[in-house]
Design an enzyme around this catalytic site. Sequence first.
Site, PDB file in Angstrom:
ATOM      1  N   CYS A   1      33.413  40.374  34.532  1.00 51.50           N
ATOM      2  CA  CYS A   1      34.604  40.850  34.820  1.00 51.50           C
ATOM      3  C   CYS A   1      35.691  39.521  34.597  1.00 51.50           C
ATOM      4  CB  CYS A   1      34.595  41.248  36.166  1.00 51.50           C
ATOM      5  SG  CYS A   1      36.228  41.148  36.809  1.00 51.50           S
TER       6      CYS A   1
ATOM      7  N   TYR B   1      42.835  46.749  28.391  1.00 50.92           N
ATOM      8  CA  TYR B   1      42.020  48.144  29.269  1.00 50.92           C
ATOM      9  C   TYR B   1      43.129  49.450  29.263  1.00 50.92           C
ATOM     10  CZ  TYR B   1      38.705  45.141  31.951  1.00 50.92           C
ATOM     11  OH  TYR B   1      37.740  44.601  32.293  1.00 50.92           O
TER      12      TYR B   1
HETATM   13  N1  LIG Z   1      43.057  43.127  40.798  1.00 55.17           N
HETATM   14  C1  LIG Z   1      42.013  43.004  40.623  1.00 55.17           C
HETATM   15  C2  LIG Z   1      41.438  43.640  39.677  1.00 55.17           C
HETATM   16  C3  LIG Z   1      39.879  43.453  39.615  1.00 55.17           C
HETATM   17  C4  LIG Z   1      39.202  44.626  38.979  1.00 55.17           C
HETATM   18  O1  LIG Z   1      39.812  45.415  38.456  1.00 55.17           O
HETATM   19  N2  LIG Z   1      37.789  44.345  38.844  1.00 55.17           N
HETATM   20  C5  LIG Z   1      36.960  45.327  38.342  1.00 55.17           C
HETATM   21  C6  LIG Z   1      35.905  44.797  37.353  1.00 55.17           C
HETATM   22  S1  LIG Z   1      36.571  43.994  35.897  1.00 55.17           S
HETATM   23  C7  LIG Z   1      35.971  46.158  39.217  1.00 55.17           C
HETATM   24  O2  LIG Z   1      35.565  45.319  39.912  1.00 55.17           O
HETATM   25  N3  LIG Z   1      35.963  47.099  39.362  1.00 55.17           N
HETATM   26  C8  LIG Z   1      35.213  47.932  40.281  1.00 55.17           C
HETATM   27  C9  LIG Z   1      35.367  49.607  40.156  1.00 55.17           C
HETATM   28  O3  LIG Z   1      36.343  50.005  39.403  1.00 55.17           O
HETATM   29  O4  LIG Z   1      34.742  50.180  40.721  1.00 55.17           O
HETATM   30  C10 LIG Z   1      42.021  41.426  40.434  1.00 55.17           C
HETATM   31  O5  LIG Z   1      42.556  40.706  39.671  1.00 55.17           O
HETATM   32  O6  LIG Z   1      41.496  40.742  41.113  1.00 55.17           O
END
Ligand SMILES: N[C@@H](CCC(=O)N[C@@H](CS)C(=O)NCC(=O)O)C(=O)O
Length: 361
Positions: A48, A218
Amino acid sequence: MPDAKKWANSEDGSFKRQVSSFRETISASHPVFKPGKGRYWLYVSLACPWAHRTLITRVLKGLTSVIGVSVVHWHMDEKGWRFLPAGDGSKDKCFEPSAGIACTPESQSTAGVTSESTRAGVDGTPDHNYGFARLSDLYYKAKPDYQARFTVPILWDLETETIVNNESSEIIRILNSGVFDEFADPQTNPLDLVPLKLESQIEEINSWVYDHINNGVYKSGFAESQEVYEREVTGVFEHLDRLEHILSVNYKAAVTKYGEKDAASRLYLINEQLTEADLRLYPTIVRFDPVYVQHFKCNLSTIRAGYKMIDLWLRNMYWNHSAFRSTTSFDHIKLHYTRSHPRINPLAITPLGPKPDILPL
Ligand SMILES: N[C@@H](CCC(=O)N[C@@H](CS)C(=O)NCC(=O)O)C(=O)O
């Protein structure tokens, strides 16, 4: 499921990122979250880009022995992120830059590797604190009625057993703020990533880099209509052009000042200084050629073929700064994206190229 469908929730098929839910800070004057060695823990994915920011900052600030790390399995399924079974990982490794998972400059062959594999210290780590199976277990422990997505990174407080913050841009500011300086490794140069005199320049770059590069890839990859995709991918490349221009100007200035031989090692987005702007750009650029070009269809060019200055900057960051190299796992990056988005890559075949994942210095 954690795929494009749930993210791309607007009428026109464009991707909207959810707002993070836990937004606390850590400071000596905070009524609950006070600084402490061994009190806080990072839960990350090495794939990530948002979590990657926090890992780099932790190393740059000399906090590897202050804040431990657990790493989720690279594969994200319909229930989100998961950990390796409890007991499959030593707690000492949590204090290494990437929690003991080898970060090599080349991804390995992935033939025979399945999304079910549980190679200790390779595919991820257990949850070292509770032995939880899923990242969602931590969210429910912090907030039993939690209803949003279970995202990494998480900054966890072991004392009150809750999430302090799950917004990467804020976690890196907490780590940079100096509240942990008294516990930091004395060998580390206590670099301020957001010096006051550069703050407005850093914020300005961060803002368009976030919209059009970090999140832009994205928005391009998860677009659900041709129009939205074309708009977003065009925006990504217009802003790569903008970065290329900034870095060309800075490179010329560095050549004049330090000579051709040393200029590349002084190449940063602002002056000749490593700042948060470089740190927030890096996780996207290092993933660009290996993943975003093909998986998110950001294929108007690769970085290495079309953006000489960005590529030079990237190689400087990777090869000359161990905080960046030791937290970059091309295996987790490639495996995660290509095998966790069935709507984008239904057969989950991981492309072999590009080779190498990053060019030598
Ligand atoms: N706003 C958050 C975004 C984090 C995020 O989108 N992480 C993704 C991985 S790149 C995630 O864990 N997604 C899990 C899901 O979609 O269920 C940050 O910058 O900390």
